[in-house]
Design a protein around this motif. Structure first.
Motif, PDB file in Angstrom:
ATOM      1  N   GLY A   1      57.025  19.409 117.791  1.00  0.00           N
ATOM      2  CA  GLY A   1      55.792  19.130 117.081  1.00  0.00           C
ATOM      3  C   GLY A   1      55.383  17.679 117.161  1.00  0.00           C
ATOM      4  N   GLN A   2      54.278  17.368 116.515  1.00  0.00           N
ATOM      5  CA  GLN A   2      53.727  16.024 116.537  1.00  0.00           C
ATOM      6  C   GLN A   2      53.251  15.629 115.149  1.00  0.00           C
ATOM      7  OE1 GLN A   2      51.702  18.473 118.323  1.00  0.00           O
ATOM      8  NE2 GLN A   2      53.207  18.480 119.956  1.00  0.00           N
ATOM      9  N   ALA A   3      53.260  14.311 114.919  1.00  0.00           N
ATOM     10  CA  ALA A   3      52.644  13.740 113.724  1.00  0.00           C
ATOM     11  C   ALA A   3      51.551  12.798 114.195  1.00  0.00           C
ATOM     12  CB  ALA A   3      53.669  12.983 112.892  1.00  0.00           C
ATOM     13  N   TYR A   4      50.365  12.973 113.687  1.00  0.00           N
ATOM     14  CA  TYR A   4      49.236  12.128 114.042  1.00  0.00           C
ATOM     15  C   TYR A   4      48.824  11.312 112.824  1.00  0.00           C
ATOM     16  CZ  TYR A   4      48.960  15.104 118.113  1.00  0.00           C
ATOM     17  OH  TYR A   4      49.262  15.777 119.264  1.00  0.00           O
ATOM     18  N   SER A   5      48.297  10.121 113.088  1.00  0.00           N
ATOM     19  CA  SER A   5      47.855   9.275 111.982  1.00  0.00           C
ATOM     20  C   SER A   5      46.345   9.094 112.031  1.00  0.00           C
ATOM     21  CB  SER A   5      48.536   7.909 112.056  1.00  0.00           C
ATOM     22  OG  SER A   5      48.027   7.171 113.140  1.00  0.00           O
ATOM     23  N   SER A   6      45.808   8.472 110.997  1.00  0.00           N
ATOM     24  CA  SER A   6      44.365   8.241 110.936  1.00  0.00           C
ATOM     25  C   SER A   6      43.894   7.288 112.027  1.00  0.00           C
ATOM     26  CB  SER A   6      43.965   7.714 109.558  1.00  0.00           C
ATOM     27  OG  SER A   6      44.557   6.456 109.329  1.00  0.00           O
TER      28      SER A   6
END
Length: 111
Positions: free
Chosen positions: A52-57
């Motif tokens: 999976g991935q984590a994306y930021s603003s």
């Protein structure tokens, strides 16, 4: 499919059930953790959590796990803010996740 609103300032640990096809959960920060963070873990082998991935603003890939070997997702204390969230799905064998946070370091995958 169930949504959990995380609201303990001290954070806590949540253990997922064994992987099963179609299981899915969403974890949403309702209260920003100031210590320990919110930690989501698998029940152990063979139920590894994650690709999976984590994306930021900022729009970037803040963290990612492309092998299904991680066992822990952390919404990091003093970094995660109200509205940060993680969605988790199972295909019956493994768990897959996608996270969205305000800060690049707000969500991590480890294990």
């Amino acid at each position: 499919g169930k949504t959990f609103f995380l609201s303990a300032v001290a954070g806590f640990i949540t253990t997922l059930p064994a992987a099963a096809a179609g299981l899915n959960f969403e974890f949403v920060v309702k209260t920003a953790p100031t210590s320990n963070g919110y930690v989501i873990v698998t029940p152990g082998t063979p139920d590894q959590i994650l690709a999976g991935q984590a994306y930021s603003s900022t729009g970037g890939d803040a963290d990612s796990e492309t092998d299904v070997t991680a066992t822990t997702i952390t919404l990091v204390s003093s970094v995660a803010v109200i509205g940060d969230k993680v969605k988790i799905w199972s295909d019956g064998t493994s768990w897959f996740a996608r996270g969205f946070s305000d800060a690049d370091a707000g969500i991590t995958f480890t294990g």
